[in-house]
Design an enzyme around this catalytic site. Structure first.
Site, PDB file in Angstrom:
ATOM      1  N   ARG A   1       0.837  -1.206   0.000  1.00 30.94           N
ATOM      2  CA  ARG A   1       0.000   0.000   0.000  1.00 30.94           C
ATOM      3  C   ARG A   1       0.868   1.251   0.000  1.00 30.94           C
ATOM      4  O   ARG A   1       1.946   1.278   0.593  1.00 30.94           O
ATOM      5  CB  ARG A   1      -0.877   0.044   1.255  1.00 30.94           C
ATOM      6  CG  ARG A   1      -2.127  -0.824   1.113  1.00 30.94           C
ATOM      7  CD  ARG A   1      -3.079  -0.622   2.253  1.00 30.94           C
ATOM      8  NE  ARG A   1      -2.369  -0.505   3.501  1.00 30.94           N
ATOM      9  CZ  ARG A   1      -2.782   0.248   4.512  1.00 30.94           C
ATOM     10  NH1 ARG A   1      -3.897   0.947   4.412  1.00 30.94           N
ATOM     11  NH2 ARG A   1      -2.102   0.295   5.637  1.00 30.94           N
TER      12      ARG A   1
ATOM     13  N   SER B   1       7.626  -5.040   6.988  1.00 30.29           N
ATOM     14  CA  SER B   1       7.333  -5.973   8.084  1.00 30.29           C
ATOM     15  C   SER B   1       8.072  -7.293   7.949  1.00 30.29           C
ATOM     16  O   SER B   1       7.458  -8.370   7.875  1.00 30.29           O
ATOM     17  CB  SER B   1       5.838  -6.214   8.167  1.00 30.29           C
ATOM     18  OG  SER B   1       5.196  -4.974   8.116  1.00 30.29           O
TER      19      SER B   1
ATOM     20  N   ASP C   1       5.713  -3.245  11.007  1.00 29.15           N
ATOM     21  CA  ASP C   1       4.261  -2.996  11.164  1.00 29.15           C
ATOM     22  C   ASP C   1       3.804  -3.085  12.613  1.00 29.15           C
ATOM     23  O   ASP C   1       2.860  -2.409  13.034  1.00 29.15           O
ATOM     24  CB  ASP C   1       3.423  -3.903  10.262  1.00 29.15           C
ATOM     25  CG  ASP C   1       3.677  -5.384  10.475  1.00 29.15           C
ATOM     26  OD1 ASP C   1       4.622  -5.727  11.222  1.00 29.15           O
ATOM     27  OD2 ASP C   1       2.934  -6.187   9.893  1.00 29.15           O
TER      28      ASP C   1
HETATM   29  N1  LIG Z   1     -11.966 -13.566   7.481  1.00 25.36           N
HETATM   30  C1  LIG Z   1     -10.760 -13.909   7.891  1.00 25.36           C
HETATM   31  N2  LIG Z   1     -10.594 -14.527   9.074  1.00 25.36           N
HETATM   32  C2  LIG Z   1      -9.366 -14.896   9.502  1.00 25.36           C
HETATM   33  N3  LIG Z   1      -8.255 -14.707   8.801  1.00 25.36           N
HETATM   34  C3  LIG Z   1      -8.360 -14.085   7.627  1.00 25.36           C
HETATM   35  C4  LIG Z   1      -9.606 -13.665   7.105  1.00 25.36           C
HETATM   36  N4  LIG Z   1      -9.392 -13.088   5.904  1.00 25.36           N
HETATM   37  C5  LIG Z   1      -8.066 -13.150   5.694  1.00 25.36           C
HETATM   38  N5  LIG Z   1      -7.439 -13.759   6.722  1.00 25.36           N
HETATM   39  C6  LIG Z   1      -6.011 -14.021   6.928  1.00 25.36           C
HETATM   40  O1  LIG Z   1      -5.399 -12.784   7.179  1.00 25.36           O
HETATM   41  C7  LIG Z   1      -4.270 -12.609   6.325  1.00 25.36           C
HETATM   42  C8  LIG Z   1      -4.158 -11.171   5.916  1.00 25.36           C
HETATM   43  O2  LIG Z   1      -4.061 -10.434   7.076  1.00 25.36           O
HETATM   44  P1  LIG Z   1      -3.549  -8.935   7.109  1.00 25.36           P
HETATM   45  O3  LIG Z   1      -4.110  -8.228   5.951  1.00 25.36           O
HETATM   46  O4  LIG Z   1      -3.822  -8.427   8.458  1.00 25.36           O
HETATM   47  O5  LIG Z   1      -2.041  -9.207   7.019  1.00 25.36           O
HETATM   48  P2  LIG Z   1      -0.998  -8.613   6.070  1.00 25.36           P
HETATM   49  O6  LIG Z   1      -0.988  -7.161   6.137  1.00 25.36           O
HETATM   50  O7  LIG Z   1      -1.143  -9.283   4.740  1.00 25.36           O
HETATM   51  O8  LIG Z   1       0.288  -9.215   6.777  1.00 25.36           O
HETATM   52  P3  LIG Z   1       0.844  -8.960   8.248  1.00 25.36           P
HETATM   53  O9  LIG Z   1      -0.168  -8.129   8.936  1.00 25.36           O
HETATM   54  O10 LIG Z   1       1.029 -10.289   8.824  1.00 25.36           O
HETATM   55  O11 LIG Z   1       2.110  -8.247   8.080  1.00 25.36           O
HETATM   56  C9  LIG Z   1      -4.498 -13.506   5.160  1.00 25.36           C
HETATM   57  O12 LIG Z   1      -3.254 -14.018   4.775  1.00 25.36           O
HETATM   58  C10 LIG Z   1      -5.372 -14.591   5.698  1.00 25.36           C
HETATM   59  O13 LIG Z   1      -4.572 -15.647   6.113  1.00 25.36           O
END
Ligand SMILES: Nc1ncnc2c1ncn2[C@@H]1O[C@H](COP(=O)(O)OP(=O)(O)OP(=O)(O)O)[C@@H](O)[C@H]1O
Length: 942
Positions: free
Chosen positions: A564, A628, A682
């Site tokens: 982003r 991160s 992060d």
């Molecule tokens: N509805 C949901 N319930 C639980 N877990 C989910 C759901 N939707 C997505 N995820 C999990 O959350 C992850 C994405 O989370 P998030 O966007 O917070 O992390 P990120 O920014 O990609 O990585 P990080 O925060 O670990 O650095 C996905 O990889 C998936 O495994």
């Protein structure tokens, strides 16, 4: 109930519409107006008015169905169960046969006149071939009415005699007990007799558990090792013994001397039992429907007479309109009234006609036969001492048919209510099921079944049923219940064994907490840092926002599924505080895992795109870079990448300063200039953004694609730096906790499989137990194991389930959603190409629960270790601290956050911890860090 709008059907010309119970209107099997007798019937107005009260229009039957549905709901509700007329008794049968049941099972079937002992052998193949050896033992009055102890001793003796006769080698037997009396069942193998009926009246049994009495009697014999596994009612026996064709058989229906029904209800609807998952067999006890007056406007004068002269006036009103014990009496009363009025038998009655019980159900069944019915009527009337004309015989056939068809119609209304209940609570648009039927009214009498089927189509058009005639009464069914119970118990044992590996005791969690604490201490000290699996990286962030930060900042967020770019405008709180505009860009796997220069070029392209879209080309704003991945920082704007995690593996980056890699890419692309002020993890961004709203936020936690935590450590403890006063935020990189082997005892074979198949085997071991990138995979490996053991999906693995990452972590959230009915769980699984039964979806849900709970508890143990360290650092008796949290798993999983918080509370009772979810932590946090850095720099310049 008002019948004002109903059109009476008697007297109308016969039509195609099935007008259930009115003579001359398409009655199945009754010859219509072509015969001379039928023509003269039209003239018999007395006959018309006598049969009129038996007429049930479709409208009325719909009302019966609706009232039955309401009565069923009352029976199922905890609040109204005790007073309900339709009792809806739970049977504790959790599953119908799946065709894999095999082995030999003993059955004891206590009937009205004899005791039947059976040895049933189930083959275990899909078309269950059943071999039965059986023997009947007459039950004398002395036994049926003697002391209860004697009855059960008699049963145990018969069992031994039967087994002696078979000369089988000594071994253990499992027994099912078919006990056809009204009982309050509390377990599959525990059932308290409410009251004896029929000719049984053994003192000392009512109010007691009949399974216990039988088991004690068997044990007293001390001959064979027999365990009573299940007690079964004859209706459930019928349902369970039925060989279902295409659809599973989930409804049982008996119309014999009495009537009853059962079906597989959604367990959550059966409020009187604790279980809420899956299904449970429920015996409706629908014979007493109408005992509260619901059926009063359907009752004919003959029904009232039958009831008044019965052994139980006012009771079993539905049964008295349907079942074999009473239909003969209804017919007899109609004939007697018609004769008295001069409409039949030349106005003559006989003592036999006026004697209770002189017309039997088998007479009615024979008389309604199209071929021989009129002749049979003549015989019966002759037996009653009546000289009957052809017209009398034909009229009697009309009467029998009207009574018989009304019974089938009412039965159809009841069945339609059951089917609608099942469809509604399973949230299906159409319900398809087989219905097992048994009893004299069905046996060899196609007309009853035809009427039932035709009317169910009209009353519950959204349900398709196949009627299946029960083969062996309740004998085979009882064996089936026992076999299913035995299968479920064996499966449960294996499931428990498999899942036990993932269930952590409070001691085990305490151990994880202590291990992490030890690793933290080692990671903070220069001399021991290399031995620790948590890096405890200094971040050079020593101050949190104080509210005086102002200006526009650029922020980048790289570290998970997406990349982003954000424009963050930090203003005065009263003018709205922080405003964010952002754009999301994907990082394709080939970029995340390709050459590093390609990754950073891609990032720069995204920034250029964002600046163009925002009209910011040419501006150089201070930039905070949320990156991160584990980095060794030497200053706020320099971070050496230590290792990639979370699916990233771009070459040529590890060991390099990522800010430098970014600047080089900007140069290569020659688009614009960047002023990178800070590189931020992060976790730290999350803590800072929550700190902007809550100054006591001194811990950051991420549970998303990966997991990590940071906290404010005393600088004096950060041995890897020169030391000094104050605090510094330490990025723990706790995802790697356990990479040195200290957590090995906690890894299950499934965790090892996930690790081995990952991009970074042997690394990020704690993260692989907790975060979104891995939970779905852990579940998938468990499902594969359970399938291989034959405990799931009938042992047939779907090729899709073999595919890596097919079971996403978001499914864990959907499957565990409280309001989500199992139907939807099935739908999710079916999308994955899995053909699931209700039990499969219950088990998949359990697996998801266990995996998510373990993840949350481990995360909680980690937070407890951090909080306790802060408390001890500050020498406090009690610490109050806020944890800023981000990550989709933490935020969207229905139980994750609660489980984390509960665990922390248990493991760190001297810390009072508030969890604050961060809004856009990594973006806003990075900008705030840049803002704080600019503020501090301004101060230093001034
Ligand atoms: N509805 C949901 N319930 C639980 N877990 C989910 C759901 N939707 C997505 N995820 C999990 O959350 C992850 C994405 O989370 P998030 O966007 O917070 O992390 P990120 O920014 O990609 O990585 P990080 O925060 O670990 O650095 C996905 O990889 C998936 O495994």
């Amino acid at each position: 109930m008002s019948s004002g709008q109903e059109k009476p059907l008697v007297g109308k010309p016969p039509g195609n519409q099935l007008s259930p119970t009115c003579p001359g209107h398409g009655l199945a099997g009754v010859s219509e107006s072509s015969s001379p007798q039928a023509q003269s019937w039209h003239l018999t107005t007395k006959m018309q008015s006598s049969l009129q009260p038996l007429c049930l229009s479709l409208e009325k039957l719909h009302r019966v169905k609706d009232s039955m549905l309401e009565a069923m709901d009352r029976g199922l509700s905890r609040r109204t169960h005790a007073q309900a007329t339709v009792r809806m008794l739970p049977t504790f049968i959790r599953s119908t046969p799946d065709g894999t049941e095999r082995g030999e099972f003993l059955v004891l079937e206590l009937g009205d006149i004899d005791l039947r002992v059976l040895l049933v052998e189930l083959s275990g193949d899909t078309r269950q071939t059943v071999t039965v050896k059986d023997r009947r033992f007459p039950v004398s009055d002395a036994i049926a009415q003697g002391p209860g102890e004697k009855l059960f001793a008699f049963m145990a003796t018969c069992l031994c005699e039967f087994l002696d006769g078979l000369r089988l080698p000594q071994r253990a037997f499992q027994l099912g007990f078919s006990f056809p009396f009204s009982c309050r069942q509390t377990r599959l193998d525990q059932s308290y007799l409410i009251s004896w009926t029929k000719r049984f009246k053994c003192p000392g049994v009512e109010g007691r558990d009949v399974v216990e009495l039988l088991q004690n009697a068997i044990n007293k014999q001390d001959r064979y090792c027999i365990k009573v596994i299940a007690v079964v009612n004859d209706t459930t026996g019928t349902m369970m013994g039925c060989e279902a064709s295409a659809e599973p058989c989930e409804v049982g229906l008996i119309v014999d001397a009495g009537t009853n029904s059962c079906f597989m209800a959604e367990a959550r609807c059966v409020e009187v039992v604790e279980e809420s998952l899956g299904r449970m067999g429920v015996v409706t006890e629908w014979g007493s429907f109408g005992d509260d007056g619901t059926l009063n406007d359907m009752l004919s004068p003959y029904d009232r007479l039958v009831d008044e002269t019965s052994l139980n006036p006012g009771k079993q009103r539905f049964e008295k309109m349907i079942s074999g014990l009473y239909l003969g009496e209804i017919v007899r009363h109609i004939l007697a009234e018609l004769a008295t009025q001069g409409g039949l038998f030349s106005g003559r009655t006989t003592p036999a006609l006026l004697t209770k019980g002189s017309v039997q159900i088998r007479d009615i069944l024979e008389i309604t036969d199209e071929q021989v019915g009129v002749a049979r009527a003549q015989c019966v009337l002759w037996r009653l001492g009546l000289e009957a004309s052809d017209q009398d015989c034909f009229s009697m056939q009309q009467v029998c048919s009207a009574v018989y068809i009304r019974a089938a119609s009412l039965c159809a209304a009841g069945l339609a209510a059951i089917l609608s209940h099942m469809r509604r609570n399973r949230e299906l648009t159409r319900l398809k099921t087989s219905v097992a039927v048994d009893g004299a009214m069905f046996r060899d009498h196609a007309k009853f079944s035809q009427t039932l089927q035709q009317l169910v189509k009209k009353l519950a058009p959204e349900c398709d049923i196949t009627l299946v005639q029960a083969e062996d009464g309740s004998g085979k069914g009882t064996a089936m219940v026992t076999a299913v119970a035995s299968r479920l118990a064996a499966q449960r044992f294996q499931v428990n064994q498999t899942l036990a590996l993932l269930k952590l005791s409070p001691n085990a969690l305490g151990e994880v907490q202590a291990l992490l604490r030890r690793e933290m201490e080692l990671g903070l000290k220069k001399e021991t840092q290399a031995t620790s699996s948590v890096r405890m990286l200094p971040t050079y962030i020593c101050a949190t926002p104080d509210g005086s930060e102002r200006g526009d900042f650029l922020a980048l967020d790289l570290g998970g599924t997406n990349f982003r770019v954000l424009l963050v405008q930090v203003g005065a709180r009263e003018q709205g505080g922080v405003r964010i505009v952002s754009e999301l860009y994907s990082i394709p796997p080939q970029v995340a895992q390709g050459p590093g220069s390609q990754l950073f070029d891609h990032i720069v392209e995204c920034i250029a795109d964002f600046q163009t879209k925002q009209g910011m080309m040419g501006q150089t704003l201070p930039l905070g870079f949320t990156f991160s991945f584990p980095c060794q920082q030497t200053s706020l704007d320099q971070g050496i990448l230590l290792s990639w995690t979370k699916g990233f593996n771009a070459s040529g980056c590890v060991g390099q300063d990522v800010v430098k890699l970014l600047r080089e890419a900007v140069k290569r692309k020659n688009h614009f200039a960047l002023d990178v002020v800070a590189i931020v993890n992060d976790t730290v961004g999350t803590m800072m953004s929550c700190g902007y709203d809550d100054p006591s936020c001194e811990v950051g936690l991420i549970v998303g694609t990966g997991t990590n935590a940071c906290y404010m450590e005393e600088l004096r403890n950060v041995g890897t730096l020169a030391g000094g006063e104050g605090r510094m935020c330490v990025n723990m990189e706790w995802g790697a906790f356990g990479d040195n082997g200290c957590l090995d005892a906690f890894f299950t074979p499934f965790d090892r499989q996930v690790d081995e198949a990952s991009l970074n085997p042997g690394r990020q071991r704690f993260e692989k137990l907790i975060s979104g990138m891995y939970l779905g995979e852990i579940v998938r490996y468990i499902l594969l194991e359970l399938t291989a053991k034959g405990l799931l999906f009938r042992g047939r693995p779907s090729p899709k389930l073999q595919t890596r990452d097919i079971f996403q972590t978001k499914f864990l959230s959907s499957i565990e959603s409280d309001g989500l009915a199992l139907r939807q769980v099935c739908a999710i699984l079916e999308q994955l190409g899995l053909h699931v039964t209700c039990e499969d979806s219950v088990l998949v849900r359990e697996v998801c629960q266990v995996v998510a709970r373990r993840a949350a508890q481990l995360c909680g143990a980690g937070v407890a270790a951090v909080a306790e360290k802060i408390r001890e650092n500050r020498g406090l008796e009690q610490l109050s601290v806020t944890v800023g949290v981000d990550g989709t798993l933490y935020k969207l999983h229905p139980h994750f956050a609660q489980e984390v918080q509960g665990t922390v509370q248990r493991l760190a009772p001297r810390c009072s911890i508030t969890f604050l979810q961060s809004e856009d932590g990594s973006g806003k946090g990075a900008a705030l860090i840049a803002a704080v850095a600019c503020r501090v720099a301004r101060h230093q310049r001034a």
